[in-house]
Design an enzyme around this catalytic site. Structure first.
Site, mmCIF file in Angstrom:
data_model
loop_
_atom_site.group_PDB
_atom_site.id
_atom_site.type_symbol
_atom_site.label_atom_id
_atom_site.label_comp_id
_atom_site.label_asym_id
_atom_site.label_seq_id
_atom_site.Cartn_x
_atom_site.Cartn_y
_atom_site.Cartn_z
ATOM 1 C CD GLN A 1 -1.320 2.490 -6.200
ATOM 2 O OE1 GLN A 1 -0.593 1.748 -6.867
ATOM 3 N NE2 GLN A 1 -2.045 3.462 -6.751
ATOM 4 C CD GLU A 2 -1.884 6.078 -0.538
ATOM 5 O OE1 GLU A 2 -1.682 7.196 -1.054
ATOM 6 O OE2 GLU A 2 -3.024 5.668 -0.262
ATOM 7 C CB SER A 3 4.731 7.534 -1.181
ATOM 8 O OG SER A 3 5.288 6.436 -0.462
ATOM 9 C CE1 TYR B 1 -4.171 3.662 -2.646
ATOM 10 C CE2 TYR B 1 -5.702 2.184 -1.515
ATOM 11 C CZ TYR B 1 -4.619 3.067 -1.484
ATOM 12 O OH TYR B 1 -3.988 3.336 -0.290
ATOM 13 C CD GLN C 1 -2.637 1.351 2.524
ATOM 14 O OE1 GLN C 1 -2.311 0.699 3.520
ATOM 15 N NE2 GLN C 1 -3.640 2.202 2.534
#
Length: 457
Positions: free
Chosen positions: A308-310, A435, A305
Site C-alpha cells: 500500500q505504501e510503495s 488506507y 502495508q
C-alpha cells in the site's frame, strides 16, 4: 470457546452419531439447553465459517450463531458439510438444531424448514471471465456453459426463469463443487459462467480478478437461518435474538468486519498486485518475515502495508518527501534507527518497529484486531489525530476502542465544526480509512494467493 469439528471426519461422526441416536435432536430452546450445546450446520467458506491464521474459528455466520448460542445459554458446536444439499438433508433428519450457511429463503425450503431472521441482503449475480463469453442478458446466457451449485437458490432461480421468461435457458447443476469452487473454475476457464451471491463474489473477485459481474438474476434477497420444520419456538428465539442484536448494532458491526473492506473493487489494481506477488514478493518475503517476527507482527500484514505504501518499490518517493518501501519520513526514520531509507531491509525493519510502537502506545482498552487496525491508521495520519478521533467518538456516543466506529468518525476531522474543537485540528480523515481498508484487502488476497500456490505444488 465452541468445540470445532471439520472435514470428512465430521460427516462420518454425524452419521455414526445418528445411527446411535434413533430420535432427532430436540430443537426447542429447552431441548437445546438440555442437550448442552447448539449444533450448527455450516459451510467452510470465507463468507460463513473458516479457521484464521491463529488456528481459531471465525467467519460471519460463526460470529452470529455463536452469539445466538450465548443468548440461549449454551456453547455452539459447528459442523461443516461440503454441500448445501448435505446441510439441508442433515438438518431435515434432525442431526442438528439449525443451519447457518448463507442460505436464501426459498419456497422449496419453506416446505422443509422454519426460517429464522433475514439478516443480510445479497443479490444473485451471473459471473463470467474476461476474455471469455460475456452474456449481457438471459437470452445470451442460454448460449454459454453455465454451471451452478446443486440444491442452491441459484438453481431454483434458473428453474423459475426457464419456466417464465427464457425456455431455452440451460445449465448444469454440480453436486460436488461449492460456489467458491465454481468461481475458481470460471477463472481457470474450465466453464464459462456461474451464479453466486454478491457477498461471495465481492470476496472472491479479489482472489480471481478476471472474474466479471455480468448482470443480476434477481432483486436483492435476504439470507436466513434454517431450523427444523415445526421448531417454531426456536425460530421465535432466533427472531428475538436478532431484534436485540440488531438494536445493539451487533449484526451491522459483524457484517462490516467481514464485508465492508471488500466493497470497492479495482480490477487493474488487484491484477497488478497478484502479478507482483509472483514477481516481486519473493525478493522481500524473508525481510518481511524477519521484521514481523522481531516486532510480533504478521508478516503478511507488513507485506500488505508495504505494498500500500510503495507497491514494493524500495526507491519510492512521495511529493512530501517520504521515501522507501515503507515510506518513512526523515524524522520517523531517525526515531527507529534507519540510516538509509532506500535500503529495503532497513526500511522494512524500521516500518515494523514504528507500527509496533504505535500499537504499543494505544490504550490497553483497545483489543485485537481493532488495535492493529487503529495502529495502521496512526501510521498513516498520525497518532495525535487518532487520539482526536477517539475523543470525538466518545463525544458522539461511539466506541473509541472500535475501528468500526473510528472509521466513521475519522472523516469528520476534515470538517471545521469538529476539527476546531480538537487538539490536533484538521486532518484528511478519509485517507486512513481507505488506507486500512486497502491493506486488509491486500493481506487477504496475499494469503489466498499463497494458499493456492501451495495447494498447486
Amino acid at each position: 470457546m465452541p468445540r470445532i469439528l471439520s472435514g470428512a471426519a465430521i460427516l462420518l461422526a454425524i452419521l455414526l452419531s445418528a445411527c446411535d441416536r434413533h430420535t432427532p435432536l430436540d430443537a426447542s430452546p429447552e431441548g437445546i439447553r438440555a442437550h448442552g450445546e447448539l449444533v450448527v450446520l455450516t459451510r467452510n467458506a470465507p463468507t460463513t465459517y473458516f479457521i484464521d491464521r491463529d488456528d481459531m474459528p471465525t467467519g460471519f455466520e460463526y460470529d452470529l450463531a455463536t452469539d445466538f448460542a450465548h443468548y440461549l445459554g449454551v456453547p455452539a458446536r459447528f459442523v461443516t458439510l461440503d454441500s448445501i444439499t448435505d446441510i439441508q438433508d442433515a438438518l431435515a433428519a434432525g442431526k442438528a438444531h439449525m443451519a447457518a450457511a448463507g442460505l436464501s429463503r426459498l419456497e422449496s425450503r419453506a416446505e422443509r424448514f422454519e426460517f429464522g431472521p433475514g439478516y443480510y441482503e445479497v443479490e444473485q449475480q451471473v459471473i463470467c471471465r474476461r476474455g471469455g463469453p460475456l452474456p449481457r442478458d438471459l437470452q445470451a446466457l442460454a448460449d454459454v456453459s453455465l454451471v451452478v451449485t446443486a440444491g442452491s437458490s441459484y438453481e431454483a432461480r434458473l428453474q423459475h426463469l426457464q419456466q417464465t421468461e427464457q425456455p431455452g435457458l440451460t445449465w448444469r447443476s454440480d453436486d460436488t463443487s461449492s460456489t467458491e469452487q465454481l468461481l475458481q473454475q470460471v477463472w481457470e476457464e474450465h466453464i464459462d459462467c456461474t451464479v453466486a451471491d454478491s457477498n461471495i463474489v465481492a470476496i472472491n473477485r479479489r482472489y480471481f480478478p478476471e472474474l466479471v459481474i455480468m448482470f443480476p438474476l434477481n432483486t436483492p434477497e435476504l439470507l436466513s437461518w434454517l431450523a427444523p420444520k415445526g421448531a417454531h419456538e426456536l425460530a421465535t428465539a432466533m427472531d428475538e435474538w436478532y431484534q436485540q442484536a440488531n438494536e445493539a448494532a451487533f449484526v451491522t458491526e459483524i457484517a462490516a468486519r467481514y464485508f465492508a473492506h471488500v466493497e470497492v473493487f479495482d480490477y487493474v489494481d488487484v491484477a497488478r498486485f497478484v502479478r507482483r506477488i509472483q514477481e516481486q514478493l519473493p525478493d522481500y518475503e524473508p525481510m518481511f518475515r524477519a521484521a514481523a517476527e522481531q516486532y510480533d507482527l504478521d508478516w503478511s500484514l507488513l507485506a500488505a502495508q508495504a505494498y500500500q505504501e510503495s507497491h514494493w518499490d524500495p526507491a519510492a518517493r512521495s511529493p512530501t518527501g517520504v521515501r522507501g518501501i515503507m515510506m518513512l519520513t526523515l524524522r520517523t526514520a531517525s526515531e527507529v534507527g534507519v540510516t538509509n531509507r532506500l535500503d529495503p531491509e532497513q526500511s522494512i525493519l524500521g516500518g515494523a518497529r514504528y507500527l509496533a510502537n504505535l500499537r504499543e502506545r494505544l490504550p490497553d482498552s483497545i483489543e485485537e484486531p481493532h488495535r492493529t487496525w487503529i495502529a495502521l491508521a496512526a501510521y498513516n495520519v498520525g497518532l495525535g489525530h487518532v487520539h482526536d478521533a477517539r475523543a470525538l467518538a466518545q463525544r458522539l456516543g461511539r466506541n473509541p476502542d472500535s475501528w468500526l466506529d473510528l472509521r466513521t468518525v475519522l472523516p469528520l476531522l476534515s470538517q471545521p465544526e469538529y476539527y476546531r474543537t480538537l487538539r490536533f485540528g484538521y486532518a484528511r480523515g478519509s485517507e486512513p480509512v481507505q488506507y486500512v481498508r486497502r491493506i486488509r484487502n491486500y493481506e487477504e488476497i496475499l494469503m489466498q494467493q499463497l494458499a493456492m500456490h501451495f495447494a498447486a505444488q
